[in-house]
Design an enzyme around this catalytic site. Structure first.
Site, PDB file in Angstrom:
ATOM      1  N   GLY A  49       0.880  -1.295  -0.213  1.00  0.00           N
ATOM      2  CA  GLY A  49      -0.078   0.062  -0.217  1.00  0.00           C
ATOM      3  C   GLY A  49       1.049   1.254  -0.039  1.00  0.00           C
ATOM      4  N   ASP A 104       0.445   3.437   4.382  1.00  0.00           N
ATOM      5  CA  ASP A 104      -0.398   4.149   3.626  1.00  0.00           C
ATOM      6  C   ASP A 104      -1.593   4.776   4.415  1.00  0.00           C
ATOM      7  OD1 ASP A 104      -0.907   1.663   4.144  1.00  0.00           O
ATOM      8  OD2 ASP A 104      -1.995   1.322   1.858  1.00  0.00           O
ATOM      9  N   ASP A 107      -5.505   1.937  10.719  1.00  0.00           N
ATOM     10  CA  ASP A 107      -6.825   2.036  11.089  1.00  0.00           C
ATOM     11  C   ASP A 107      -6.963   1.390  12.193  1.00  0.00           C
ATOM     12  OD1 ASP A 107      -9.559   0.071  10.807  1.00  0.00           O
ATOM     13  OD2 ASP A 107      -9.409   0.867   8.990  1.00  0.00           O
ATOM     14  N   LYS A 135      -7.196   6.769  10.831  1.00  0.00           N
ATOM     15  CA  LYS A 135      -8.520   6.457  11.038  1.00  0.00           C
ATOM     16  C   LYS A 135      -8.864   6.885  12.454  1.00  0.00           C
ATOM     17  CE  LYS A 135     -10.132   4.091   7.176  1.00  0.00           C
ATOM     18  NZ  LYS A 135     -10.848   2.519   6.748  1.00  0.00           N
ATOM     19  N   PHE A 156     -14.124   3.437   3.942  1.00  0.00           N
ATOM     20  CA  PHE A 156     -13.130   2.546   3.204  1.00  0.00           C
ATOM     21  C   PHE A 156     -12.389   3.224   1.934  1.00  0.00           C
ATOM     22  CE2 PHE A 156     -11.808  -0.449   0.017  1.00  0.00           C
ATOM     23  CZ  PHE A 156     -10.538  -1.430   0.954  1.00  0.00           C
ATOM     24  N   VAL A 157     -11.429   3.659   1.801  1.00  0.00           N
ATOM     25  CA  VAL A 157     -10.850   4.161   0.598  1.00  0.00           C
ATOM     26  C   VAL A 157      -9.788   3.655  -0.044  1.00  0.00           C
ATOM     27  CG1 VAL A 157     -11.196   6.382   1.762  1.00  0.00           C
ATOM     28  CG2 VAL A 157      -9.096   5.312   1.969  1.00  0.00           C
ATOM     29  N   ASP A 163      -5.716  -0.541  -2.174  1.00  0.00           N
ATOM     30  CA  ASP A 163      -6.495  -1.266  -3.275  1.00  0.00           C
ATOM     31  C   ASP A 163      -7.641  -1.740  -2.455  1.00  0.00           C
ATOM     32  OD1 ASP A 163      -5.021  -3.244  -1.206  1.00  0.00           O
ATOM     33  OD2 ASP A 163      -5.961  -4.596  -2.459  1.00  0.00           O
ATOM     34  N   ARG A 169      -4.798   0.550  -7.083  1.00  0.00           N
ATOM     35  CA  ARG A 169      -3.750   1.363  -6.592  1.00  0.00           C
ATOM     36  C   ARG A 169      -2.966   2.058  -7.390  1.00  0.00           C
ATOM     37  NH1 ARG A 169      -2.148  -2.111  -2.111  1.00  0.00           N
ATOM     38  NH2 ARG A 169      -2.287  -4.211  -2.258  1.00  0.00           N
TER      39      ARG A 169
HETATM   40  P1  XMP Z   1      -4.777  -1.958  10.748  1.00  0.00           P
HETATM   41  O1  XMP Z   1      -6.336  -2.053  11.357  1.00  0.00           O
HETATM   42  O2  XMP Z   1      -3.903  -3.085  11.382  1.00  0.00           O
HETATM   43  O3  XMP Z   1      -4.975  -1.932   9.484  1.00  0.00           O
HETATM   44  O4  XMP Z   1      -4.194  -0.451  11.481  1.00  0.00           O
HETATM   45  C1  XMP Z   1      -4.255  -1.508   8.542  1.00  0.00           C
HETATM   46  C2  XMP Z   1      -4.043  -2.043   7.262  1.00  0.00           C
HETATM   47  O5  XMP Z   1      -5.494  -2.340   6.748  1.00  0.00           O
HETATM   48  C3  XMP Z   1      -5.669  -2.020   5.597  1.00  0.00           C
HETATM   49  N1  XMP Z   1      -6.589  -1.156   5.282  1.00  0.00           N
HETATM   50  C4  XMP Z   1      -7.276  -0.427   4.469  1.00  0.00           C
HETATM   51  N2  XMP Z   1      -7.035  -0.537   3.061  1.00  0.00           N
HETATM   52  N3  XMP Z   1      -8.568   0.950   2.469  1.00  0.00           N
HETATM   53  C5  XMP Z   1      -7.767   0.035   1.931  1.00  0.00           C
HETATM   54  O6  XMP Z   1      -7.505  -0.093   0.896  1.00  0.00           O
HETATM   55  C6  XMP Z   1      -8.989   1.448   3.910  1.00  0.00           C
HETATM   56  O7  XMP Z   1      -9.951   2.249   3.980  1.00  0.00           O
HETATM   57  C7  XMP Z   1      -8.168   0.580   4.750  1.00  0.00           C
HETATM   58  N4  XMP Z   1      -8.464   0.791   6.097  1.00  0.00           N
HETATM   59  C8  XMP Z   1      -7.157  -0.147   6.459  1.00  0.00           C
HETATM   60  C9  XMP Z   1      -4.598  -1.464   4.892  1.00  0.00           C
HETATM   61  O8  XMP Z   1      -3.911  -2.629   4.275  1.00  0.00           O
HETATM   62  C10 XMP Z   1      -3.613  -1.149   6.050  1.00  0.00           C
HETATM   63  O9  XMP Z   1      -2.264  -1.368   5.903  1.00  0.00           O
HETATM   64 MG    MG Z   2      -1.093  -1.329   4.277  1.00  0.00          MG
END
Ligand code: XMP
Ligand code: MG
Length: 181
Positions: A49, A104, A107, A135, A156-157, A163, A169
């Site tokens: 990402g 990237d 979350d 987030k 979700f973006v 992706d 991507r």
């Molecule tokens: P955590 O929850 O471990 O998650 O902080 C991090 C990973 O979750 C994916 N992620 C997203 N990927 N759009 C995406 O394409 C989103 O809105 C999103 N939110 C979380 C991402 O792989 C990130 O590294």
């Molecule tokens: Mg990632």
């Protein structure tokens, strides 16, 4: 609307333009430049990402920096550990340097927290994170990433490296899932 995009079964609408993203990238770089001045750092972008963010970020950095891309391998641990995430590809020599993990998006923070813990257990003394997107409402830990580009709600973006099931991507702008799609 013709600026909507469809990836697999979902429709996304424009959210943050590449021009705006670039301002946020520049901002993150400025904060890193101020925080480290002439100190050497190693940027550790987490694939896949962060490849675009990392590529743009390094061009705004003035601190002496190395760049070492890594992957995260995820697997199911025990019931208590849940998903276990391990860093693949970081060399021993980098662990002793000032590490800036480049994400990237952060979350829940589970990925970042596990990777930081793993690096500290391996002997790293300085591990911080630069994430383009954050987030805050989903984040489960007390210390947020040190360098953040933009805080976004729990949407979700995709685009600019992020992706949906492998697609999106390559989009220069960031898109958000269309409500009720
Ligand atoms: P955590 O929850 O471990 O998650 O902080 C991090 C990973 O979750 C994916 N992620 C997203 N990927 N759009 C995406 O394409 C989103 O809105 C999103 N939110 C979380 C991402 O792989 C990130 O590294
Ligand atoms: Mg990632």
């Amino acid at each position: 609307m013709n600026n909507e995009i469809v990836l697999h079964d979902l429709t996304f609408v424009p959210y943050i333009s590449s021009k705006k993203l670039d301002e946020h990238v520049k901002n993150v770089a400025q904060k890193i430049n101020e925080a480290y001045k002439n100190q050497a750092v190693v940027l550790v972008p987490i694939l896949n990402g962060s490849f675009l963010f990392a590529a743009d970020l390094v061009r705004y950095l003035t601190v002496p920096c190395e760049v070492e891309f890594v992957k995260v391998q995820s697997y199911e641990g025990t019931e208590s550990t849940g998903t276990v995430r391990e860093l693949i590809g970081l060399k021993e020599e980098h662990i002793r340097k000032k590490i800036i993990l480049v994400e990237d998006i952060v979350d829940t923070g589970n990925t970042l927290t596990q990777l930081k813990t793993q690096l500290i257990n391996a002997g790293a003394e300085h591990v911080v994170c630069a994430s383009l997107l954050f987030k805050p409402n989903a984040y489960k830990y007390s210390t947020p990433p040190e360098f953040i580009g933009i805080e976004i709600p729990n949407h979700f973006v995709v685009g600019y490296g992020l992706d949906y099931d492998g697609l999106g991507r390559n989009l220069p702008d960031l898109y958000v899932l269309k409500p009720n799609s």
